[in-house]
Scaffold this motif. Structure first.
Motif, PDB file in Angstrom:
ATOM      1  N   GLY A 265      50.708   4.439 -12.460  1.00  0.00           N
ATOM      2  CA  GLY A 265      49.824   3.893 -13.488  1.00  0.00           C
ATOM      3  C   GLY A 265      50.462   2.739 -14.235  1.00  0.00           C
ATOM      4  O   GLY A 265      49.803   1.757 -14.587  1.00  0.00           O
ATOM      5  N   THR A 266      51.756   2.861 -14.494  1.00  0.00           N
ATOM      6  CA  THR A 266      52.485   1.778 -15.162  1.00  0.00           C
ATOM      7  C   THR A 266      52.482   0.522 -14.310  1.00  0.00           C
ATOM      8  O   THR A 266      52.222  -0.580 -14.805  1.00  0.00           O
ATOM      9  CB  THR A 266      53.934   2.206 -15.448  1.00  0.00           C
ATOM     10  N   ILE A 267      52.746   0.688 -13.035  1.00  0.00           N
ATOM     11  CA  ILE A 267      52.754  -0.475 -12.134  1.00  0.00           C
ATOM     12  C   ILE A 267      51.363  -1.073 -12.034  1.00  0.00           C
ATOM     13  O   ILE A 267      51.187  -2.293 -12.100  1.00  0.00           O
ATOM     14  CB  ILE A 267      53.301  -0.071 -10.750  1.00  0.00           C
ATOM     15  N   TRP A 268      50.353  -0.234 -11.883  1.00  0.00           N
ATOM     16  CA  TRP A 268      48.982  -0.712 -11.662  1.00  0.00           C
ATOM     17  C   TRP A 268      48.431  -1.432 -12.892  1.00  0.00           C
ATOM     18  O   TRP A 268      47.763  -2.451 -12.772  1.00  0.00           O
ATOM     19  CB  TRP A 268      48.093   0.465 -11.278  1.00  0.00           C
ATOM     20  N   HIS A 269      48.691  -0.900 -14.101  1.00  0.00           N
ATOM     21  CA  HIS A 269      48.063  -1.448 -15.303  1.00  0.00           C
ATOM     22  C   HIS A 269      48.927  -2.445 -16.068  1.00  0.00           C
ATOM     23  O   HIS A 269      48.398  -3.252 -16.834  1.00  0.00           O
ATOM     24  CB  HIS A 269      47.677  -0.303 -16.245  1.00  0.00           C
ATOM     25  N   HIS A 270      50.222  -2.402 -15.885  1.00  0.00           N
ATOM     26  CA  HIS A 270      51.083  -3.279 -16.688  1.00  0.00           C
ATOM     27  C   HIS A 270      51.827  -4.330 -15.857  1.00  0.00           C
ATOM     28  O   HIS A 270      51.961  -5.469 -16.288  1.00  0.00           O
ATOM     29  CB  HIS A 270      52.093  -2.444 -17.479  1.00  0.00           C
ATOM     30  N   VAL A 271      52.310  -3.944 -14.693  1.00  0.00           N
ATOM     31  CA  VAL A 271      53.104  -4.872 -13.895  1.00  0.00           C
ATOM     32  C   VAL A 271      52.217  -5.779 -13.049  1.00  0.00           C
ATOM     33  O   VAL A 271      52.400  -6.994 -13.028  1.00  0.00           O
ATOM     34  CB  VAL A 271      54.110  -4.100 -13.011  1.00  0.00           C
ATOM     35  N   LEU A 272      51.268  -5.194 -12.333  1.00  0.00           N
ATOM     36  CA  LEU A 272      50.452  -5.978 -11.399  1.00  0.00           C
ATOM     37  C   LEU A 272      49.688  -7.136 -12.049  1.00  0.00           C
ATOM     38  O   LEU A 272      49.687  -8.241 -11.506  1.00  0.00           O
ATOM     39  CB  LEU A 272      49.500  -5.061 -10.638  1.00  0.00           C
ATOM     40  N   PRO A 273      49.045  -6.948 -13.214  1.00  0.00           N
ATOM     41  CA  PRO A 273      48.370  -8.103 -13.815  1.00  0.00           C
ATOM     42  C   PRO A 273      49.312  -9.251 -14.169  1.00  0.00           C
ATOM     43  O   PRO A 273      48.917 -10.416 -14.141  1.00  0.00           O
ATOM     44  CB  PRO A 273      47.712  -7.525 -15.078  1.00  0.00           C
ATOM     45  N   ASN A 274      50.560  -8.934 -14.477  1.00  0.00           N
ATOM     46  CA  ASN A 274      51.507  -9.979 -14.856  1.00  0.00           C
ATOM     47  C   ASN A 274      52.087 -10.730 -13.668  1.00  0.00           C
ATOM     48  O   ASN A 274      52.529 -11.876 -13.811  1.00  0.00           O
ATOM     49  CB  ASN A 274      52.644  -9.390 -15.690  1.00  0.00           C
TER      50      ASN A 274
ATOM     51  N   ALA B 215      50.367 -11.007 -10.597  1.00  0.00           N
ATOM     52  CA  ALA B 215      49.313 -11.227  -9.604  1.00  0.00           C
ATOM     53  C   ALA B 215      49.321 -12.655  -9.055  1.00  0.00           C
ATOM     54  O   ALA B 215      49.235 -12.852  -7.842  1.00  0.00           O
ATOM     55  CB  ALA B 215      47.947 -10.891 -10.197  1.00  0.00           C
ATOM     56  N   VAL B 216      49.416 -13.639  -9.920  1.00  0.00           N
ATOM     57  CA  VAL B 216      49.361 -15.030  -9.468  1.00  0.00           C
ATOM     58  C   VAL B 216      50.562 -15.366  -8.593  1.00  0.00           C
ATOM     59  O   VAL B 216      50.422 -15.980  -7.529  1.00  0.00           O
ATOM     60  CB  VAL B 216      49.270 -15.982 -10.685  1.00  0.00           C
ATOM     61  N   GLN B 217      51.750 -14.939  -8.999  1.00  0.00           N
ATOM     62  CA  GLN B 217      52.933 -15.203  -8.196  1.00  0.00           C
ATOM     63  C   GLN B 217      52.874 -14.457  -6.868  1.00  0.00           C
ATOM     64  O   GLN B 217      53.285 -14.990  -5.833  1.00  0.00           O
ATOM     65  CB  GLN B 217      54.196 -14.795  -8.959  1.00  0.00           C
ATOM     66  N   LEU B 218      52.345 -13.244  -6.881  1.00  0.00           N
ATOM     67  CA  LEU B 218      52.214 -12.462  -5.660  1.00  0.00           C
ATOM     68  C   LEU B 218      51.254 -13.119  -4.680  1.00  0.00           C
ATOM     69  O   LEU B 218      51.517 -13.182  -3.478  1.00  0.00           O
ATOM     70  CB  LEU B 218      51.761 -11.043  -6.003  1.00  0.00           C
ATOM     71  N   ILE B 219      50.149 -13.642  -5.181  1.00  0.00           N
ATOM     72  CA  ILE B 219      49.179 -14.336  -4.323  1.00  0.00           C
ATOM     73  C   ILE B 219      49.821 -15.573  -3.702  1.00  0.00           C
ATOM     74  O   ILE B 219      49.631 -15.851  -2.518  1.00  0.00           O
ATOM     75  CB  ILE B 219      47.921 -14.705  -5.131  1.00  0.00           C
TER      76      ILE B 219
ATOM     77  N   ASP C  64      43.690 -14.420 -13.027  1.00  0.00           N
ATOM     78  CA  ASP C  64      44.256 -15.075 -14.205  1.00  0.00           C
ATOM     79  C   ASP C  64      43.127 -15.609 -15.082  1.00  0.00           C
ATOM     80  O   ASP C  64      42.466 -16.587 -14.724  1.00  0.00           O
ATOM     81  CB  ASP C  64      45.179 -16.219 -13.780  1.00  0.00           C
ATOM     82  N   PRO C  65      42.887 -15.006 -16.223  1.00  0.00           N
ATOM     83  CA  PRO C  65      41.770 -15.455 -17.067  1.00  0.00           C
ATOM     84  C   PRO C  65      41.943 -16.880 -17.608  1.00  0.00           C
ATOM     85  O   PRO C  65      40.961 -17.516 -17.962  1.00  0.00           O
ATOM     86  CB  PRO C  65      41.743 -14.438 -18.215  1.00  0.00           C
ATOM     87  N   ARG C  66      43.162 -17.385 -17.630  1.00  0.00           N
ATOM     88  CA  ARG C  66      43.367 -18.756 -18.101  1.00  0.00           C
ATOM     89  C   ARG C  66      42.817 -19.780 -17.133  1.00  0.00           C
ATOM     90  O   ARG C  66      42.562 -20.924 -17.498  1.00  0.00           O
ATOM     91  CB  ARG C  66      44.855 -19.021 -18.314  1.00  0.00           C
ATOM     92  N   MET C  67      42.616 -19.388 -15.864  1.00  0.00           N
ATOM     93  CA  MET C  67      42.129 -20.307 -14.843  1.00  0.00           C
ATOM     94  C   MET C  67      40.595 -20.381 -14.788  1.00  0.00           C
ATOM     95  O   MET C  67      40.042 -21.224 -14.114  1.00  0.00           O
ATOM     96  CB  MET C  67      42.643 -19.898 -13.472  1.00  0.00           C
ATOM     97  N   ARG C  68      39.920 -19.485 -15.469  1.00  0.00           N
ATOM     98  CA  ARG C  68      38.467 -19.446 -15.419  1.00  0.00           C
ATOM     99  C   ARG C  68      37.877 -20.616 -16.176  1.00  0.00           C
ATOM    100  O   ARG C  68      38.360 -21.022 -17.229  1.00  0.00           O
ATOM    101  CB  ARG C  68      37.954 -18.137 -15.979  1.00  0.00           C
ATOM    102  N   VAL C  69      36.785 -21.133 -15.643  1.00  0.00           N
ATOM    103  CA  VAL C  69      36.093 -22.261 -16.274  1.00  0.00           C
ATOM    104  C   VAL C  69      34.938 -21.701 -17.093  1.00  0.00           C
ATOM    105  O   VAL C  69      34.081 -20.991 -16.575  1.00  0.00           O
ATOM    106  CB  VAL C  69      35.569 -23.244 -15.204  1.00  0.00           C
ATOM    107  N   ASP C  70      34.933 -22.013 -18.375  1.00  0.00           N
ATOM    108  CA  ASP C  70      33.828 -21.594 -19.234  1.00  0.00           C
ATOM    109  C   ASP C  70      32.735 -22.629 -19.186  1.00  0.00           C
ATOM    110  O   ASP C  70      32.982 -23.828 -19.353  1.00  0.00           O
ATOM    111  CB  ASP C  70      34.310 -21.411 -20.672  1.00  0.00           C
TER     112      ASP C  70
END
Length: 97
Positions: free
Chosen positions: A5-14, A16-20, A88-94
């Protein structure tokens, strides 16, 4: 909280972009290595096709194989960019309105 749960909710979102990015670059490296693998093990594929075409001087086949490889490379980069926008929510276009 469980370790998974720690990996899924805390590590993976941080990460994700580098992993992709690493996954897309790694797949392109595998695509480049396919030529050597297909020649060494005599497996039929685009690498062996392009090598045989190069040996007999068939430029049309070489250009076609190169275009296919470039298309796959561009498709992987496009999919990585789309995945950036998802993770990454910073990449989304509003849109205004």
């Amino acid at each position: 909280v469980s370790p998974l749960g720690t990996i899924w909710h805390h590590v993976l979102p941080n990460i994700a972009v580098q992993l992709i990015t690493i996954l897309a670059i790694s797949y392109v490296g595998l695509l480049e290595g396919a030529v050597v693998t297909e020649i060494v093990f005599s497996w039929p594929g685009i690498g062996q096709y392009m090598t045989n075409a190069l040996m007999i001087g068939d430029m049309n086949a070489i250009v076609a194989g190169t275009i296919i490889v470039v298309f796959i490379f561009m498709l992987l980069n496009f999919l990585a960019d789309v995945a950036y926008a998802v993770f990454d929510p910073r990449m989304r276009v509003d849109t205004p309105g």
